[in-house]
Enzyme design. Structure first.
Site, PDB file in Angstrom:
ATOM      1  N   LYS A  52      -0.429   4.037  -9.422  1.00 23.08           N
ATOM      2  CA  LYS A  52      -0.695   4.937  -8.292  1.00 23.08           C
ATOM      3  C   LYS A  52      -1.448   6.169  -8.764  1.00 23.08           C
ATOM      4  CE  LYS A  52       3.190   3.163  -5.645  1.00 23.08           C
ATOM      5  NZ  LYS A  52       4.470   3.371  -4.950  1.00 23.08           N
ATOM      6  N   GLN A  96       9.734   7.116  -5.714  1.00 22.94           N
ATOM      7  CA  GLN A  96       9.661   5.705  -6.082  1.00 22.94           C
ATOM      8  C   GLN A  96      11.062   5.086  -6.051  1.00 22.94           C
ATOM      9  OE1 GLN A  96       6.710   4.227  -6.538  1.00 22.94           O
ATOM     10  NE2 GLN A  96       7.486   2.204  -7.088  1.00 22.94           N
ATOM     11  N   ASP A 119       4.979   7.347   2.331  1.00 21.81           N
ATOM     12  CA  ASP A 119       5.534   5.986   2.288  1.00 21.81           C
ATOM     13  C   ASP A 119       5.917   5.486   3.690  1.00 21.81           C
ATOM     14  OD1 ASP A 119       5.635   4.720  -0.222  1.00 21.81           O
ATOM     15  OD2 ASP A 119       7.340   5.939  -0.885  1.00 21.81           O
TER      16      ASP A 119
HETATM   17  N1  L34 Z   1       8.887   4.626  -2.588  1.00 15.56           N
HETATM   18  N2  L34 Z   1       9.045   2.659  -3.770  1.00 15.56           N
HETATM   19  C1  L34 Z   1       8.359   3.435  -2.914  1.00 15.56           C
HETATM   20  N3  L34 Z   1       7.177   3.071  -2.367  1.00 15.56           N
HETATM   21  C2  L34 Z   1       6.633   1.874  -2.682  1.00 15.56           C
HETATM   22  O1  L34 Z   1       5.503   1.486  -2.091  1.00 15.56           O
HETATM   23  C3  L34 Z   1       7.294   1.049  -3.611  1.00 15.56           C
HETATM   24  N4  L34 Z   1       6.780  -0.144  -4.061  1.00 15.56           N
HETATM   25  C4  L34 Z   1       7.690  -1.261  -4.330  1.00 15.56           C
HETATM   26  C5  L34 Z   1       8.795  -0.739  -5.242  1.00 15.56           C
HETATM   27  N5  L34 Z   1       9.227   0.607  -4.909  1.00 15.56           N
HETATM   28  C6  L34 Z   1       8.527   1.452  -4.112  1.00 15.56           C
HETATM   29  C7  L34 Z   1       5.658  -0.282  -4.780  1.00 15.56           C
HETATM   30  O2  L34 Z   1       4.848   0.617  -4.937  1.00 15.56           O
HETATM   31  C8  L34 Z   1       6.785  -2.246  -5.048  1.00 15.56           C
HETATM   32  N6  L34 Z   1       5.560  -1.525  -5.303  1.00 15.56           N
HETATM   33  C9  L34 Z   1       4.465  -2.057  -6.012  1.00 15.56           C
HETATM   34  C10 L34 Z   1       3.308  -1.315  -6.269  1.00 15.56           C
HETATM   35  C11 L34 Z   1       2.257  -1.843  -6.981  1.00 15.56           C
HETATM   36  C12 L34 Z   1       2.316  -3.115  -7.455  1.00 15.56           C
HETATM   37  C13 L34 Z   1       3.437  -3.877  -7.204  1.00 15.56           C
HETATM   38  C14 L34 Z   1       4.497  -3.346  -6.492  1.00 15.56           C
HETATM   39  C15 L34 Z   1       1.171  -3.659  -8.247  1.00 15.56           C
HETATM   40  O3  L34 Z   1       0.250  -2.948  -8.572  1.00 15.56           O
HETATM   41  N7  L34 Z   1       1.191  -4.940  -8.597  1.00 15.56           N
HETATM   42  C16 L34 Z   1       0.158  -5.584  -9.377  1.00 15.56           C
HETATM   43  C17 L34 Z   1       0.676  -6.000 -10.750  1.00 15.56           C
HETATM   44  C18 L34 Z   1       1.229  -4.876 -11.538  1.00 15.56           C
HETATM   45  C19 L34 Z   1       1.744  -5.289 -12.890  1.00 15.56           C
HETATM   46  O4  L34 Z   1       0.988  -5.934 -13.643  1.00 15.56           O
HETATM   47  O5  L34 Z   1       2.916  -5.001 -13.204  1.00 15.56           O
HETATM   48  C20 L34 Z   1      -0.290  -6.847  -8.632  1.00 15.56           C
HETATM   49  O6  L34 Z   1      -1.403  -7.280  -8.866  1.00 15.56           O
HETATM   50  O7  L34 Z   1       0.529  -7.389  -7.881  1.00 15.56           O
END
Ligand code: L34
Ligand code: NAD
Length: 290
Positions: A52, A96, A119
């Protein structure tokens, strides 16, 4: 035919639009500012927050991560949020999740100023979403709607099955899908649903947000289905340097040949979540400083 729906590329186009709008905004004001609160050292949370922060900087949004030890008291955490609420230089606040067990997640979310709640998890914002007058739409469901718009001409009348009923994905997504501007027919399935396969087989759209690897297999969907895989699961993999790999809730390789469109994990919903958060942060700045 390739059914892969490329969340990475679509997220990039959303970020480009946000970057351009941030540039115009910042020509006559301080850039939008995001405060991220990260409690403890949940490894996945730390990595999402890094993502982020990096993405914010790429689009010209200023971000500050407030890292606190897992032992922080609820009182201290609420005080931090009140300080951020009162700080005029902060446009958006994000705590988060998950939080440590001794902290009441709902008390924390309710303390965030709803006009800074990028959020969209505050009861006021979830309530407004349900009524159809949204202020901030939660990032993951908002990103899923963008993916569906890219995959399908029209959602009206489509049978959409949402698997999972969380407050951050399943419930707000169901509200968006049944909204007057989307007009899907929505079924929400969960851990107590009887015969999940009967529901998913009858669906035009399946959105899997259960956090269970391989929950959705090829025999559970119909030809031509559109599949959005929200699940992010770490499974052990000794062949990887970090010792694990990420998989979704869907058996991608078996389902993809049957699908009209399907998102991969990684590279599907995850990047969209981050892109929509940035859009919400710009919107908070525009709204607060109008
Ligand atoms: N307050 N908590 C709050 N807001 C959110 O919007 C989240 N979330 C979830 C968990 N807790 C939170 C996220 O941001 C899950 N989440 C999230 C954000 C980004 C990614 C996955 C989940 C992401 O970038 N995923 C990548 C892979 C990342 C890696 O390699 O670890 C993808 O391509 O799916
Ligand atoms: P959660 O973990 O709070 O709850 C899981 C939900 O799935 C529950 O409602 C439960 O009833 C349902 N469920 C569990 N097992 C089931 C089964 N066998 N059959 C049917 N339903 C079942 O939900 P969440 O926070 O929405 O997270 C779900 C998944 O999505 C997790 O893997 C999470 O990491 C991921 N996630 C990804 C993003 C993203 O941006 N890609 C964002 C949020 C969550």
């Amino acid at each position: 035919m390739d059914s892969r729906l490329d969340g990475r590329a679509i997220a990039k186009s959303v970020r480009t639009a946000t970057r351009n709008a941030v540039e115009s905004f910042s020509a006559h004001a301080d850039p939008p500012a995001l405060a991220v609160v990260l409690v403890g050292d949940h490894p996945a949370s730390a990595s999402y927050v890094r993502g982020k922060k990096r993405a914010a900087s790429e689009v010209g949004i200023q971000s500050t991560v407030h890292r606190r030890d897992a032992s922080i008291s609820q009182h201290e955490l609420l005080d931090l949020i009140r300080t951020l609420n009162a700080d005029d230089a902060v446009d958006g606040i994000l705590v988060q999740l998950p939080l440590p067990d001794h902290i009441d997640q709902y008390a924390v979310i309710e303390t965030i100023d709803p006009t800074k709640d990028v959020d969209g998890f505050h009861p006021q914002n979830l309530g407004r979403l349900l009524i159809g007058t949204p202020q901030f739409v939660p990032a993951t469901p908002a990103g899923i709607m963008v993916l569906l718009e890219r995959a399908l001409d029209d959602l009206a009348g489509a049978r959409a099955v949402v698997v999972g009923r969380s407050n951050i994905v399943g419930k707000p997504l169901a509200a968006l899908l049944m909204q007057r501007d989307a007009n899907a027919t929505v079924t929400v399935c969960h851990s107590r649903t009887r015969d999940l396969a009967a529901h998913t087989k009858a669906a035009d759209i399946v959105i899997a947000a259960a956090g269970r690897p391989n929950l959705i297999t090829a025999d559970m969907v119909s030809d031509g289905v559109t599949v959005i895989d929200v699940g992010i699961n770490r499974v052990d993999d000794d062949s990887r340097e970090r010792g694990y790999r990420l998989v979704g809730d869907v058996d991608y390789d078996a389902v993809a040949p049957k699908a009209h469109a399907i998102t991969p994990v990684p590279g599907g919903v995850g990047p969209m979540t981050i892109a929509m958060l940035l859009r919400n942060t710009l919107q908070a700045a525009q709204h607060r400083r109008a």
